[in-house]
Design a protein around this motif. Structure first.
Motif, PDB file in Angstrom:
ATOM      1  N   HIS A 129       0.853  -1.193   0.000  1.00 36.34           N
ATOM      2  CA  HIS A 129       0.000   0.000   0.000  1.00 36.34           C
ATOM      3  C   HIS A 129       0.887   1.241   0.000  1.00 36.34           C
ATOM      4  CE1 HIS A 129      -2.933   2.835   2.306  1.00 36.34           C
ATOM      5  NE2 HIS A 129      -3.051   2.995   0.997  1.00 36.34           N
TER       6      HIS A 129
ATOM      7  N   ARG B 148       0.663   5.204   0.126  1.00 34.96           N
ATOM      8  CA  ARG B 148      -0.285   6.258   0.504  1.00 34.96           C
ATOM      9  C   ARG B 148       0.417   7.606   0.391  1.00 34.96           C
ATOM     10  NH1 ARG B 148      -2.310   8.494   5.649  1.00 34.96           N
ATOM     11  NH2 ARG B 148      -4.548   8.981   5.424  1.00 34.96           N
TER      12      ARG B 148
ATOM     13  N   THR C 135      -5.722  12.484  -0.923  1.00 36.81           N
ATOM     14  CA  THR C 135      -4.864  11.319  -0.707  1.00 36.81           C
ATOM     15  C   THR C 135      -4.927  10.424  -1.935  1.00 36.81           C
ATOM     16  OG1 THR C 135      -5.326  11.365   1.671  1.00 36.81           O
ATOM     17  CG2 THR C 135      -4.349   9.353   0.793  1.00 36.81           C
TER      18      THR C 135
ATOM     19  N   HIS D 117      -4.054   6.555  -3.183  1.00 36.85           N
ATOM     20  CA  HIS D 117      -3.770   5.200  -2.721  1.00 36.85           C
ATOM     21  C   HIS D 117      -3.396   4.342  -3.925  1.00 36.85           C
ATOM     22  CE1 HIS D 117      -5.627   5.867   1.319  1.00 36.85           C
ATOM     23  NE2 HIS D 117      -6.404   6.697   0.630  1.00 36.85           N
TER      24      HIS D 117
ATOM     25  N   THR E 160      -8.374   6.053   4.490  1.00 36.96           N
ATOM     26  CA  THR E 160      -7.562   4.908   4.893  1.00 36.96           C
ATOM     27  C   THR E 160      -7.946   3.673   4.079  1.00 36.96           C
ATOM     28  OG1 THR E 160      -9.120   4.352   6.655  1.00 36.96           O
ATOM     29  CG2 THR E 160      -7.244   5.766   7.242  1.00 36.96           C
TER      30      THR E 160
END
Length: 449
Positions: A101, A103, A110, A112, A134
């Motif tokens: 992941h 980020r 954000t 991802h 998240t």
């Protein structure tokens, strides 16, 4: 394991975001109200003079551009710097699984990037309009035959864009009897290698905190002819916290909104004397149609010698997601003009005629969608340098969100243009001064009566 790099400072306020987010939000609301008021006033005045015109209050191009930028989602407008972290998501239920992941956090968005070698190598790209989004992983569901819902980015309503790339097969062609360098396919195809049947290294061992990179390296699990006995196929993934350009060709300009992938085939034994290799790539369409591929041309080749083209895969109208590459690969390390191989990308087509290897992470995030499109990228030609020289092949691409990076003219080209355009101007200036002084000299002569 988590790696972080970049600077990101926040000051909290009463509504839970940063002060900068609140100011930008208030500014956008005020600006939008002002712009729409101007547009409505212009339209009303225009209706008095001409029913179809804007009248004397017509909006300027700058006004319309500002309206467009403020109307675009904050998560797609781009960031100059981001706080970047790399994390291998641990599987507490069993053996180690490669789930990386990346980020990249900005002031109001954000990005991802979720990379995995579960099944064929794949990446899920998600952009959100909050710095607090998240990734949630349900391993028991992700590893099940029905992985739908095993991968989520929360909160769901913050997602501005999402798509995926799946690298499904390694292709090989015999180009021995092919004289046409533009032939499609570029030779007689051998049975392809399915990347879903590869065995991959533990991604944790290749995490590099200095360069924010990691490498997936694999070989076929079933290799009766020992083609990959001394070889491997590697996918090196690298994230960036700010704009820069790598030292090695093709030196693609990257920003904080992009992630770079370098594919390298090293040491594998070709099945023919003049084998050409390629990759089959699948992606999710944003609707019934496949994403478009655009070709941009330039007069500047300083960063990639003899390459004047840039290819872009666009998932929608900008700003949106994109993939970007130069149509060149290299048969030596480091790459250079003498080892450059031409690349050909086939048009995207719906992948309905044959089944594609399935990616669990793509299924887990998007569900059982079937609007996949596929294209092939082949490296090299039947003449000139090739993989057969040193059993080496590398190719790079960028993946990102927003507006793709645009190469400006290099200092060398600007200098050449300045000399080319300035020399005639200087000659005209000198010629004009000479004529002026010559005329002045004779105008001061006085005749004698």
């Amino acid at each position: 394991m988590v790696l972080r790099k970049g600077n990101f400072k926040k000051s909290k306020n009463w509504f839970g975001g940063s002060a900068l987010e609140r100011d930008q939000l208030n500014l956008s609301h005020v600006t939008l109200r002002h712009l729409f008021r101007r547009l409505n006033c212009g339209r009303m005045r225009g209706s008095v003079e001409h029913s179809w015109g804007w009248g004397h209050s017509a909006p300027s191009p700058l006004l319309l551009l500002t309206l467009f930028l403020f109307a675009a989602p904050f998560g797609l407008l781009g960031e100059k710097t981001r706080q970047v972290s790399l994390e291998v998501i641990p599987n507490w239920l069993g053996p180690v699984q490669n789930l990386l992941h990346i980020r990249a956090v900005g002031t109001n968005s954000t990005l991802h990037y979720i990379w995995s070698s579960l099944g064929p190598l794949a990446v899920v790209l998600v952009a959100t309009n909050t710095p607090h989004s998240t990734l949630s992983v349900n391993w028991s569901r992700l590893l099940s035959p029905e992985p739908d819902g095993g991968l989520m980015v929360l909160p769901k309503d913050s997602i501005q864009f999402s798509s995926a790339l799946v690298f499904t097969r390694l292709l090989e062609f015999d180009s021995t009897n092919v004289s046409d360098t533009a032939a499609k396919p570029p030779g007689t195809p051998y049975p392809p290698y399915s990347l879903a049947d590869f065995s991959w290294n533990n991604i944790t061992d290749s995490l590099d905190p200095a360069t924010l990179s990691a490498t997936f390296q694999g070989h076929p699990m079933n290799d009766p002819t020992r083609t990959f006995a001394n070889g491997s196929l590697a996918f090196r993934v690298q994230a960036f916290s700010r704009s820069s350009r790598p030292a090695q060709p093709p030196r693609l300009l990257h920003t904080a909104d992009t992630c770079q992938l370098e594919v390298a085939l090293v040491g594998a034994s070709p099945r023919g004397n003049r084998s050409l290799f390629g990759l089959e790539v699948a992606t999710l369409g944003q609707g019934p149609d496949c994403p478009s591929v655009q070709k941009q041309h330039s007069i500047d080749d300083e960063y990639a010698p003899a390459v004047f083209q840039l290819d872009q895969l666009l998932w929608g109208s900008l700003p949106s997601g994109f993939a970007q590459w130069r149509p060149v690969a290299y048969s030596q390390k480091p790459g250079g003009r003498e080892s450059a191989l031409p690349c050909q990308a086939s048009p995207l087509h719906p992948a309905l005629a044959y089944p594609l290897p399935q990616s669990p992470i793509v299924r887990a995030f998007f569900g059982s969608q079937n609007n996949f499109c596929a294209f092939n990228v082949t490296f090299g030609a039947s003449t000139g340098p090739g993989y057969w020289d040193q059993h080496y092949l590398s190719w790079s691409m960028l993946l990102g969100v927003g507006f793709p990076p645009v190469d400006g003219l290099s200092p060398l080209v600007l200098g050449i243009m300045a000399v080319a355009l300035g020399a005639p101007g200087l000659m005209l200036l000198v010629g004009g001064l000479v004529l002026l002084l010559y005329h002045k000299k004779y105008s001061e002569y006085q005749s004698i009566n």
